[in-house]
Design an enzyme around this catalytic site. Structure first.
Site, PDB file in Angstrom:
ATOM      1  N   ASN A   1     -10.166  -0.542  -0.232  1.00 21.64           N
ATOM      2  CA  ASN A   1      -9.221  -0.659   0.883  1.00 21.64           C
ATOM      3  C   ASN A   1      -9.900  -0.441   2.236  1.00 21.64           C
ATOM      4  OD1 ASN A   1      -7.351  -0.763  -1.147  1.00 21.64           O
ATOM      5  ND2 ASN A   1      -6.276   1.108  -0.562  1.00 21.64           N
TER       6      ASN A   1
ATOM      7  N   ASP B   1       0.854  -1.192   0.000  1.00 20.28           N
ATOM      8  CA  ASP B   1       0.000   0.000   0.000  1.00 20.28           C
ATOM      9  C   ASP B   1       0.896   1.250   0.000  1.00 20.28           C
ATOM     10  OD1 ASP B   1      -2.489   1.260   0.091  1.00 20.28           O
ATOM     11  OD2 ASP B   1      -2.689   1.134   2.272  1.00 20.28           O
ATOM     12  N   HIS B   2       0.316   2.429  -0.215  1.00 21.57           N
ATOM     13  CA  HIS B   2       1.055   3.714  -0.283  1.00 21.57           C
ATOM     14  C   HIS B   2       2.548   3.638   0.055  1.00 21.57           C
ATOM     15  CE1 HIS B   2      -2.681   6.024  -0.465  1.00 21.57           C
ATOM     16  NE2 HIS B   2      -3.160   5.105   0.360  1.00 21.57           N
TER      17      HIS B   2
ATOM     18  N   HIS C   1      -9.849   4.179  -1.975  1.00 22.93           N
ATOM     19  CA  HIS C   1      -9.191   4.260  -0.658  1.00 22.93           C
ATOM     20  C   HIS C   1     -10.176   4.815   0.364  1.00 22.93           C
ATOM     21  CE1 HIS C   1      -4.859   3.504  -1.654  1.00 22.93           C
ATOM     22  NE2 HIS C   1      -5.450   3.421  -2.839  1.00 22.93           N
ATOM     23  N   GLY C   2      -9.893   4.569   1.644  1.00 22.58           N
ATOM     24  CA  GLY C   2     -10.742   5.129   2.698  1.00 22.58           C
ATOM     25  C   GLY C   2     -12.066   4.396   2.837  1.00 22.58           C
TER      26      GLY C   2
ATOM     27  N   HIS D   1      -9.020   8.617   4.265  1.00 21.51           N
ATOM     28  CA  HIS D   1      -8.457   7.604   5.165  1.00 21.51           C
ATOM     29  C   HIS D   1      -8.888   7.911   6.599  1.00 21.51           C
ATOM     30  CE1 HIS D   1      -5.214   7.308   1.904  1.00 21.51           C
ATOM     31  NE2 HIS D   1      -5.788   6.126   1.932  1.00 21.51           N
ATOM     32  N   GLY D   2      -9.194   6.874   7.371  1.00 20.03           N
ATOM     33  CA  GLY D   2      -9.603   7.066   8.766  1.00 20.03           C
ATOM     34  C   GLY D   2     -11.113   7.215   8.872  1.00 20.03           C
TER      35      GLY D   2
ATOM     36  N   THR E   1      -8.560   1.176   8.844  1.00 21.46           N
ATOM     37  CA  THR E   1      -8.924   1.676  10.181  1.00 21.46           C
ATOM     38  C   THR E   1      -9.909   0.740  10.899  1.00 21.46           C
ATOM     39  OG1 THR E   1      -8.589   3.906   9.359  1.00 21.46           O
ATOM     40  CG2 THR E   1      -9.821   3.703  11.407  1.00 21.46           C
TER      41      THR E   1
HETATM   42  P1  13P Z   1      -9.316   3.336   5.877  1.00 18.62           P
HETATM   43  O1  13P Z   1      -8.253   3.356   6.925  1.00 18.62           O
HETATM   44  O2  13P Z   1     -10.185   4.535   5.885  1.00 18.62           O
HETATM   45  O3  13P Z   1     -10.078   2.070   5.884  1.00 18.62           O
HETATM   46  O4  13P Z   1      -8.550   3.401   4.470  1.00 18.62           O
HETATM   47  C1  13P Z   1      -7.673   2.383   4.120  1.00 18.62           C
HETATM   48  C2  13P Z   1      -6.888   2.715   2.910  1.00 18.62           C
HETATM   49  O5  13P Z   1      -7.365   3.346   1.989  1.00 18.62           O
HETATM   50  C3  13P Z   1      -5.510   2.219   2.861  1.00 18.62           C
HETATM   51  O6  13P Z   1      -4.793   2.711   1.776  1.00 18.62           O
END
Ligand code: 13P
Length: 292
Positions: free
Chosen positions: A230, A82-83, A208-209, A180-181, A233
């Site tokens: 993805n 990932d990233h 993402h997120g 994200h989060g 969190t």
């Molecule tokens: P979340 O933490 O919001 O689930 O996002 C995960 C993500 O996109 C990882 O790259």
């Protein structure tokens, strides 16, 4: 089975209107739980790692966990990075056995982002692995990267087309209003943008997120081209809370295996619910027949 490349998996998802769930693994137990959840649903799954997790353990440990979990499983499993902004780490992952790598140079201006991503294209080709790259800036906190709401830049569909045409990506990460989060308030997901990007790029989109999005948001995003979703969190919370909950409910039980099992079951349940929600159930055979 051996770990698989992400590209054909996500092509099948995009063409058939579902998404493959991608979870950021935490340890061997959570890795095993994601593969088991996929196996029970006969679904493909992506086990992904943040750069921070790799630094905490090592390439060698993580590859051995994911390979071990996937080895006796009949469903396709991808190990994805990932990233990542560090070319050395990206190459080390491809070399160590990751079957997909991500470059996140999204904070750079378009041309520099593309230039850096092309260098990763060469690495992906050298090792025969899948590749994800990002254009636009996704809000929130991921690993140690923080993008404030006012800094976030939604992805322009025409730039997205130029970017994807030059890179032949397995997955395209872009900013479409998710973060994200956990969300503070209702997420403002730009579905028209998802659709426009997908039409022009014809590339499976990585959404993402995923934590905190509603079923309705997932459904609409998948219909418009999100093929990889993805979740990180949400897993972090279930991982910690299930462990604590077991101990609170059983304060005299100091058998670690029972505590770990409660955590494992809670994580597996979380994975199953997302895999099913994204339409992954019974999708493993399509990949396997194409791969045969
Ligand atoms: P979340 O933490 O919001 O689930 O996002 C995960 C993500 O996109 C990882 O790259």
């Amino acid at each position: 089975m051996p770990l698989v490349n992400m590209k054909p998996l996500l092509r099948d998802a995009m063409e058939n209107g579902y998404a493959v769930a991608a979870f950021n693994l935490v340890d061997y137990g959570s890795t095993k739980a994601m593969v088991k959840a996929a196996e029970e649903l006969n679904a493909p799954v992506i086990c992904q790692t943040s750069a921070k997790t790799i630094k905490f353990y090592s390439h060698k440990e993580i590859v051995s966990w994911v390979r071990t979990a996937a080895e006796d499983s009949p469903v396709p499993v991808v190990l994805h990075l990932d990233h990542c902004k560090d070319l050395e780490m990206i190459e080390a992952c491809a070399k160590a056995g990751w079957t997909s790598i991500m470059i996140d140079a999204s904070e750079l201006p378009f041309e520099e982002n593309l230039e850096m991503s092309k260098r990763v294209r060469d690495i992906a080709d050298k090792y025969g692995v899948g590749m994800e790259a990002e254009l636009g800036q996704i809000m929130g906190v991921e690993d140690d990267m923080v993008v404030a709401e006012e800094e976030s830049v939604l992805t322009d569909p025409e730039d997205a087309q130029k970017f994807c045409d030059a890179l032949d990506l397995s997955a395209f990460a872009c900013a479409v209003g998710t973060a994200h989060g956990f969300y503070h308030g209702d997420p403002k997901v730009d579905f028209d943008r998802i659709e426009a990007i997908n039409k022009l790029t014809k590339t499976p989109m990585a959404l993402h997120g995923g934590t905190g999005l509603s079923d309705e948001v997932f459904r609409k995003a998948i219909e418009r081209g999100a093929a990889k979703i993805n979740i990180s969190t949400n897993l972090k919370h279930v991982f910690v809370e299930s462990f604590v909950k077991y101990h609170m409910e059983n304060p005299k039980d100091f058998e670690p295996l029972r505590v770990i099992d409660a955590q494992y079951q809670a994580c597996k349940l979380l994975f199953s619910s997302f895999i099913a929600k994204f339409g992954g159930e019974n999708r493993a055979p399509a990949y396997l027949s194409k791969a045969a």
